[in-house]
Write a protein that holds these residues in place. Sequence first.
Motif, PDB file in Angstrom:
ATOM      1  N   ALA A  49      -1.584   1.471   3.277  1.00 55.24           N
ATOM      2  CA  ALA A  49      -1.536   2.129   1.831  1.00 55.24           C
ATOM      3  C   ALA A  49       0.048   2.436   1.432  1.00 55.24           C
ATOM      4  O   ALA A  49       0.554   2.314   0.367  1.00 55.24           O
ATOM      5  CB  ALA A  49      -2.508   3.244   1.983  1.00 55.24           C
ATOM      6  N   MET A  83      -4.294   4.939  -1.294  1.00 64.61           N
ATOM      7  CA  MET A  83      -5.074   6.313  -0.901  1.00 64.61           C
ATOM      8  C   MET A  83      -4.750   7.090  -2.205  1.00 64.61           C
ATOM      9  O   MET A  83      -4.109   8.138  -2.065  1.00 64.61           O
ATOM     10  CB  MET A  83      -4.522   6.708   0.350  1.00 64.61           C
ATOM     11  N   ASP A 131      -6.272  11.492   1.581  1.00 65.54           N
ATOM     12  CA  ASP A 131      -7.108  10.802   2.806  1.00 65.54           C
ATOM     13  C   ASP A 131      -8.410  10.712   2.233  1.00 65.54           C
ATOM     14  O   ASP A 131      -9.345  10.721   2.556  1.00 65.54           O
ATOM     15  CB  ASP A 131      -7.087  11.579   4.077  1.00 65.54           C
ATOM     16  N   ASN A 148      -3.344  -5.541   7.275  1.00 65.35           N
ATOM     17  CA  ASN A 148      -4.610  -5.380   7.898  1.00 65.35           C
ATOM     18  C   ASN A 148      -4.969  -6.177   8.912  1.00 65.35           C
ATOM     19  O   ASN A 148      -5.610  -5.900   9.677  1.00 65.35           O
ATOM     20  CB  ASN A 148      -5.694  -5.674   6.571  1.00 65.35           C
ATOM     21  N   TYR A 157      -6.350  -0.739  -1.826  1.00 65.91           N
ATOM     22  CA  TYR A 157      -5.778  -0.475  -0.690  1.00 65.91           C
ATOM     23  C   TYR A 157      -5.058   0.744  -0.724  1.00 65.91           C
ATOM     24  O   TYR A 157      -4.494   1.276   0.342  1.00 65.91           O
ATOM     25  CB  TYR A 157      -4.573  -1.450  -0.383  1.00 65.91           C
ATOM     26  N   SER A 167      -3.173   0.991  10.274  1.00 62.26           N
ATOM     27  CA  SER A 167      -3.974   1.981  10.016  1.00 62.26           C
ATOM     28  C   SER A 167      -4.333   2.083   8.596  1.00 62.26           C
ATOM     29  O   SER A 167      -3.431   1.748   7.785  1.00 62.26           O
ATOM     30  CB  SER A 167      -3.417   3.354  10.563  1.00 62.26           C
ATOM     31  N   ARG A 168      -5.319   2.678   8.037  1.00 63.97           N
ATOM     32  CA  ARG A 168      -5.504   2.545   6.487  1.00 63.97           C
ATOM     33  C   ARG A 168      -4.410   3.319   5.806  1.00 63.97           C
ATOM     34  O   ARG A 168      -3.755   2.949   4.734  1.00 63.97           O
ATOM     35  CB  ARG A 168      -7.089   3.410   6.048  1.00 63.97           C
ATOM     36  N   LYS A 169      -3.796   4.351   6.420  1.00 57.17           N
ATOM     37  CA  LYS A 169      -2.741   5.021   5.783  1.00 57.17           C
ATOM     38  C   LYS A 169      -1.481   4.401   5.825  1.00 57.17           C
ATOM     39  O   LYS A 169      -0.717   4.338   4.910  1.00 57.17           O
ATOM     40  CB  LYS A 169      -2.707   6.389   6.629  1.00 57.17           C
TER      41      LYS A 169
END
Length: 180
Positions: free
Chosen positions: A108, A176, A180, A98, A174, A103-105
Motif C-alpha cells: 500500500a 490502506m 490498518d 504482491n 490496494y 506485506s499489505r502495508k
Amino acid sequence: MIIAVSGTPGAGKTTVSRILSERLGYEYVSIKDFALAKGIGERVGDEIEIDVDELSRAIEREFSGKNVVIDGHLSHLVSADVVIVLRLHPRIVAERLNFRGYSRKKLAENVEAELVDVILVEAIEENENVIEVDTTGKTPEEVVSEILSLLEKGVKRRVGIVDWSHAYDDVVQYLMLGGD
C-alpha cells in the motif's frame, strides 16, 4: 558521468540500470550492495536502513569523475549528474509487489508513493537534472533506448509527463485507507 536510476519498487530499476550500464559501457552499482559493503547500511528485518547523507558523501568520493549507473530507490537522493526516475502504473506496481510477497502495508505504501509522485518530487528537490520515464507497457530495452535518446539529445530535465490521478479507482483496493 554519474547516472542515478530511481523509482518505486517494481518499476524496473535494476533491469533498466543493468542494460543501460552495459549499453553505455559504464560501471553498474547497486546502492544496497554499495551501502552494505561500505558499512553505511545495515539489515533490519527484511529491509536495509541507510544513512542517506553518509551514502551521498561515499558515492561522491568513490565515483566522482567516473562513469557509473547507480541503481536503487534511494539513488535520487545522492549527488548525480542526472537522475532517471522510472514510473509505472500503480496497478502494475501493486501486482508486481504482491507477486514478490510484499506485506499489505508495504504494498500500500509503495502504490500510494507511485500514485502521488513521491520519488519524482524528492528527486526534483535534490537534483537539477531529472528525467522522468514512463515504463508502463514498454520492454526494458525500449526504456533504455528512450533514456539514451533523451541523453543524446542533451535533455537534462523532463518532468511532469506522468499523471496517475486517473488511476485511483484502479488501485483503491490496494491502498490502506483509514489505517490498518
